[in-house]
Structure formats: C-alpha cells, structure tokens
Design an enzyme around this catalytic site. Structure first.
Site, PDB file in Angstrom:
ATOM      1  N   ASN A 137       0.745  -1.058   0.123  1.00 60.24           N
ATOM      2  CA  ASN A 137       0.035   0.127   0.048  1.00 60.24           C
ATOM      3  C   ASN A 137       0.836   1.201  -0.165  1.00 60.24           C
ATOM      4  O   ASN A 137       0.187   2.340  -0.222  1.00 60.24           O
ATOM      5  CB  ASN A 137      -0.862   0.259   1.372  1.00 60.24           C
ATOM      6  CG  ASN A 137      -0.260  -0.303   2.425  1.00 60.24           C
ATOM      7  OD1 ASN A 137       0.170  -1.302   2.891  1.00 60.24           O
ATOM      8  ND2 ASN A 137      -0.223   0.728   3.215  1.00 60.24           N
ATOM      9  N   GLY A 150       5.516   2.973   0.009  1.00 68.36           N
ATOM     10  CA  GLY A 150       6.848   2.547   0.068  1.00 68.36           C
ATOM     11  C   GLY A 150       7.266   1.945  -1.290  1.00 68.36           C
ATOM     12  O   GLY A 150       6.734   1.966  -2.468  1.00 68.36           O
ATOM     13  N   TYR A 152      16.298  -6.536  13.199  1.00 68.14           N
ATOM     14  CA  TYR A 152      15.880  -6.402  11.996  1.00 68.14           C
ATOM     15  C   TYR A 152      17.084  -7.127  11.123  1.00 68.14           C
ATOM     16  O   TYR A 152      16.689  -7.973  10.298  1.00 68.14           O
ATOM     17  CB  TYR A 152      15.933  -5.071  11.459  1.00 68.14           C
ATOM     18  CG  TYR A 152      15.951  -4.576   9.916  1.00 68.14           C
ATOM     19  CD1 TYR A 152      14.429  -4.540   9.544  1.00 68.14           C
ATOM     20  CD2 TYR A 152      17.036  -4.299   9.124  1.00 68.14           C
ATOM     21  CE1 TYR A 152      14.163  -4.589   8.176  1.00 68.14           C
ATOM     22  CE2 TYR A 152      16.425  -4.168   7.830  1.00 68.14           C
ATOM     23  CZ  TYR A 152      15.308  -4.032   7.417  1.00 68.14           C
ATOM     24  OH  TYR A 152      14.993  -3.771   5.950  1.00 68.14           O
ATOM     25  N   LYS A 209      16.578 -10.456   8.633  1.00 65.25           N
ATOM     26  CA  LYS A 209      16.780 -10.287   7.161  1.00 65.25           C
ATOM     27  C   LYS A 209      17.884 -11.413   6.760  1.00 65.25           C
ATOM     28  O   LYS A 209      17.737 -11.907   5.827  1.00 65.25           O
ATOM     29  CB  LYS A 209      17.347  -8.881   6.645  1.00 65.25           C
ATOM     30  CG  LYS A 209      16.099  -7.906   6.580  1.00 65.25           C
ATOM     31  CD  LYS A 209      15.129  -8.275   5.641  1.00 65.25           C
ATOM     32  CE  LYS A 209      14.186  -6.845   5.506  1.00 65.25           C
ATOM     33  NZ  LYS A 209      12.828  -7.256   4.745  1.00 65.25           N
ATOM     34  N   THR A 227      11.752   5.875   2.938  1.00 67.12           N
ATOM     35  CA  THR A 227      10.341   5.462   3.233  1.00 67.12           C
ATOM     36  C   THR A 227      10.027   5.646   4.792  1.00 67.12           C
ATOM     37  O   THR A 227      10.812   5.966   5.332  1.00 67.12           O
ATOM     38  CB  THR A 227      10.084   4.050   2.817  1.00 67.12           C
ATOM     39  OG1 THR A 227      10.816   3.308   3.693  1.00 67.12           O
ATOM     40  CG2 THR A 227      10.418   3.667   1.499  1.00 67.12           C
ATOM     41  N   ASN A 268      12.327   3.799   7.566  1.00 74.36           N
ATOM     42  CA  ASN A 268      13.571   4.322   8.218  1.00 74.36           C
ATOM     43  C   ASN A 268      13.767   5.747   8.402  1.00 74.36           C
ATOM     44  O   ASN A 268      14.667   6.292   8.473  1.00 74.36           O
ATOM     45  CB  ASN A 268      14.683   3.764   7.097  1.00 74.36           C
ATOM     46  CG  ASN A 268      14.613   4.363   5.906  1.00 74.36           C
ATOM     47  OD1 ASN A 268      13.651   5.298   5.464  1.00 74.36           O
ATOM     48  ND2 ASN A 268      15.126   3.928   4.635  1.00 74.36           N
TER      49      ASN A 268
HETATM   50  N1  LIG Z   1      13.614   1.613   2.721  1.00 78.01           N
HETATM   51  C1  LIG Z   1      14.832   1.011   2.895  1.00 78.01           C
HETATM   52  O1  LIG Z   1      15.803   1.666   2.913  1.00 78.01           O
HETATM   53  C2  LIG Z   1      14.951  -0.593   2.803  1.00 78.01           C
HETATM   54  C3  LIG Z   1      16.070  -1.061   2.589  1.00 78.01           C
HETATM   55  C4  LIG Z   1      16.431  -2.394   2.646  1.00 78.01           C
HETATM   56  C5  LIG Z   1      15.371  -3.199   2.401  1.00 78.01           C
HETATM   57  N2  LIG Z   1      14.022  -2.669   2.520  1.00 78.01           N
HETATM   58  C6  LIG Z   1      12.775  -3.595   2.695  1.00 78.01           C
HETATM   59  O2  LIG Z   1      11.831  -3.133   1.805  1.00 78.01           O
HETATM   60  C7  LIG Z   1      10.541  -3.704   2.203  1.00 78.01           C
HETATM   61  C8  LIG Z   1       9.575  -2.485   2.162  1.00 78.01           C
HETATM   62  O3  LIG Z   1       9.849  -1.384   2.863  1.00 78.01           O
HETATM   63  P1  LIG Z   1       9.609  -0.083   2.694  1.00 78.01           P
HETATM   64  O4  LIG Z   1      10.981   0.818   3.079  1.00 78.01           O
HETATM   65  O5  LIG Z   1       8.698   0.310   1.466  1.00 78.01           O
HETATM   66  O6  LIG Z   1       8.860   0.267   4.026  1.00 78.01           O
HETATM   67  P2  LIG Z   1       7.498   0.988   4.315  1.00 78.01           P
HETATM   68  O7  LIG Z   1       7.069   2.166   3.325  1.00 78.01           O
HETATM   69  O8  LIG Z   1       7.199   1.145   5.830  1.00 78.01           O
HETATM   70  O9  LIG Z   1       6.537   0.027   3.980  1.00 78.01           O
HETATM   71  C9  LIG Z   1       6.330  -1.417   4.284  1.00 78.01           C
HETATM   72  C10 LIG Z   1       4.979  -2.040   3.928  1.00 78.01           C
HETATM   73  O10 LIG Z   1       4.811  -3.537   4.831  1.00 78.01           O
HETATM   74  C11 LIG Z   1       3.424  -3.491   5.408  1.00 78.01           C
HETATM   75  N3  LIG Z   1       3.434  -4.404   6.286  1.00 78.01           N
HETATM   76  C12 LIG Z   1       3.989  -4.308   7.485  1.00 78.01           C
HETATM   77  N4  LIG Z   1       3.710  -5.397   8.350  1.00 78.01           N
HETATM   78  C13 LIG Z   1       2.750  -5.987   7.582  1.00 78.01           C
HETATM   79  C14 LIG Z   1       1.839  -7.247   7.805  1.00 78.01           C
HETATM   80  N5  LIG Z   1       2.015  -8.028   8.964  1.00 78.01           N
HETATM   81  N6  LIG Z   1       1.329  -7.543   6.717  1.00 78.01           N
HETATM   82  C15 LIG Z   1       1.030  -7.057   5.602  1.00 78.01           C
HETATM   83  N7  LIG Z   1       1.826  -6.054   5.231  1.00 78.01           N
HETATM   84  C16 LIG Z   1       2.591  -5.454   6.402  1.00 78.01           C
HETATM   85  C17 LIG Z   1       3.079  -2.189   5.737  1.00 78.01           C
HETATM   86  O11 LIG Z   1       1.590  -2.067   5.835  1.00 78.01           O
HETATM   87  P3  LIG Z   1       1.036  -0.812   6.780  1.00 78.01           P
HETATM   88  O12 LIG Z   1       1.198   0.461   5.932  1.00 78.01           O
HETATM   89  O13 LIG Z   1      -0.405  -1.339   7.093  1.00 78.01           O
HETATM   90  O14 LIG Z   1       1.978  -0.616   7.773  1.00 78.01           O
HETATM   91  C18 LIG Z   1       3.620  -1.314   4.257  1.00 78.01           C
HETATM   92  O15 LIG Z   1       2.828  -1.394   3.477  1.00 78.01           O
HETATM   93  C19 LIG Z   1      10.852  -4.096   3.543  1.00 78.01           C
HETATM   94  O16 LIG Z   1      10.798  -5.632   3.524  1.00 78.01           O
HETATM   95  C20 LIG Z   1      12.123  -3.472   4.205  1.00 78.01           C
HETATM   96  O17 LIG Z   1      12.629  -4.192   5.112  1.00 78.01           O
HETATM   97  C21 LIG Z   1      13.784  -1.367   2.768  1.00 78.01           C
END
Ligand SMILES: NC(=O)c1ccc[n+]([C@@H]2O[C@H](COP(=O)([O-])OP(=O)(O)OC[C@H]3O[C@@H](n4cnc5c(N)ncnc54)[C@H](OP(=O)(O)O)[C@@H]3O)[C@@H](O)[C@H]2O)c1
Length: 244
Positions: free
Chosen positions: A15, A17, A167, A171, A202, A205
C-alpha cells in the site's frame, strides 16, 4: 517469461513505499498484479491511486502475520486464476526500540522475525501450490544488505554501525529461506531470489537516504521479470551480487 501480459503477480505490503512502486512498475510492464495490504482502506486507496493513473491493479487483503488472512488470500487467488507467476515478499518492519544485541528487548527481536521471516515463509508456503502451476515461477524476497553476515562484520560496509539486532537477524533469516527454498525447488520451474532495494526514503527508516521508492523498486522488478536462467544470482542489489 517475455510475454508479461499473461503473467500474474502478488506483492505483499504494497500500500506504500517500495512495495507500491513494485506494483506500479510490474503493472506498467503489463503484468496482472494483486496489491496486498493488511489494511483494506489503505490498500484500496493505493489501488485507486494507480487506477487514476490508468493502471488496473487488483486488491487483496493480506496480513502476513495472520494465518487466516493468508489462507483466505490464497483461496481467493486460487478461485480466480490457475497459477501465480511472481510472488514478491515485500512486507517488512523495523520494530521501534530495535537496538544492539547487548541491550535489545527480546520481544523486539521476536516481532521482527515474526513479520520479516516467518511472515514471508508463511506466504510462500501458502502460494506455492499456485506458483508450482506457473511455467516460470519466481519468488522475490525483499531483503537488505543489513541481512548479510559478511557485511555486518566488515568495518568498511556503510551499514557497519547499524546495530538493529532484530531487523538484521530477520533479514539474514529471510536470506536462509531464499537459499533453502531455492535448493528445495531446484527441479521445478520456480526460482527464488533475495534482493536488496538499497537505502530508500520510506516510512520504514524515517525517510533516510536519497533514493526514492521508485528507484528502490527497480532491482526487485528487474529480478521479478528476468527470464529464467541459472545465472540469476541468489542475493543481489542493483549493482550485482551481495555476499552472504
Ligand atoms: N527503505 C529501505 O531503505 C529498505 C532497505 C532495504 C530493505 N527494505 C525492505 O523493503 C521492504 C519494504 O519496505 P519500505 O521501505 O517500503 O517500508 P514501508 O514504506 O514502511 O512499507 C512497509 C509495508 O509493509 C507493510 N506491512 C508491515 N507489516 C505487515 C503485515 N504484517 N502484513 C502485511 N503488510 C505489512 C506495511 O503496511 P502498513 O502500511 O499497514 O503498515 C507497508 O505497506 C521491507 O521488507 C524492508 O525491510 C527497505
């Protein structure tokens, strides 16, 4: 895997990020995508936003920590299509209070593992029957360089000082899922990969870094759409292979 118009995908936690951008880019490539979100209102809003851009995307309620929600999502997809080609395990969290291993609260670690590892494992298990019916299935686990054991021990790594015991361990565990499932499925048409989107602004972080979510989505989408061949690395980012 070149005719994306006949391919189907499910992206969890989409939804906002990086997940939302993965959905957008897959849809733009012609894939028929289901946007998974645990909150129906937030998920529908995201689907509506994409619809306003001319991208037709399906919504599916999916809380990756809720067995009933996962089972219902799998049943609904199975009722509406024969197979699933691409599963992107994107949903992830950083739990407030995550900290260095000497002090981190055990519950913080448990909750991190519950979502980032067990959630992805549970969704993968539930979707496997559908993925097995694909001519070329792909599971893309959205991991992080913070999950690399080698980089965590390398003082020259930019994330060396990031001590998020929950975290980072979650991972690393997700990467183990990638390795184990890929090996288990080696005689099938399904390939499993881990991909790091890079430090991306996003909510996860606090909007650190200078990469936008659409840039973070690019490597996962490339991996999701890349034709099946043995040279696909198991753990990579946009620059190539990452060390375990
Ligand atoms: N941002 C970075 O720098 C970065 C770097 C490396 C890896 N990642 C990885 O990239 C992925 C996406 O992260 P993002 O940065 O885009 O974060 P984000 O904007 O916080 O998005 C996270 C998403 O996961 C959803 N979520 C969390 N718990 C859930 C659950 N139990 N069931 C279904 N949905 C759930 C959240 O839903 P809600 O809106 O309902 O909370 C949101 O849609 C993650 O796996 C993260 O670890 C991110």
């Amino acid at each position: 895997m070149t005719d994306n118009n006949h391919r189907t995908a499910l992206v969890t936690g989409a939804n906002k990020g990086i997940g939302l951008q993965i959905v957008r880019q897959l849809a733009e490539a012609g894939v028929s995508v289901r946007l998974g979100a645990r909150d129906a209102a937030r998920g529908q809003a995201a689907v509506g936003m994409l619809a306003a851009e001319g991208l037709k995307v399906g919504f599916i309620q999916l809380d990756i920590c809720d067995a009933q929600s996962i089972a219902a999502a799998a049943a609904r997809i199975a009722a509406e299509q024969d197979s699933l080609d691409i599963l992107v395990n994107n949903a992830g969290i950083v739990v407030a209070g995550d900290a260095a291993p000497s002090t981190v609260a055990l519950d913080v670690v448990r909750r991190s593992l519950e979502t980032n590892f067990i959630g992805a494992l549970a969704v993968s298990q539930a979707m496997l029957p559908l993925l097995r019916r694909s001519a070329a299935g792909r599971i893309v686990n959205i991991s992080s360089s913070l999950g690399s054991l080698a980089l965590n021990g390398d003082p020259s790594y930019s994330g060396y000082e990031v001590r998020l015991a929950g975290y980072n361990a979650s991972k690393a565990a997700l990467n183990m899922l990638t390795v184990q499932l890929r090996a288990e499925l080696r005689d099938t048409a399904i390939t499993v990969v881990s991909v790091c989107p890079g430090l991306t602004k996003t909510d996860l972080n606090g909007h650190m870094g200078d990469r936008l979510p659409e840039q973070g989505a690019a490597a996962p989408v490339r991996l999701a759409l890349r034709p099946q061949d043995d040279s696909i690395g198991i753990f990579q980012d946009e620059n190539g292979v990452l060390p375990w």
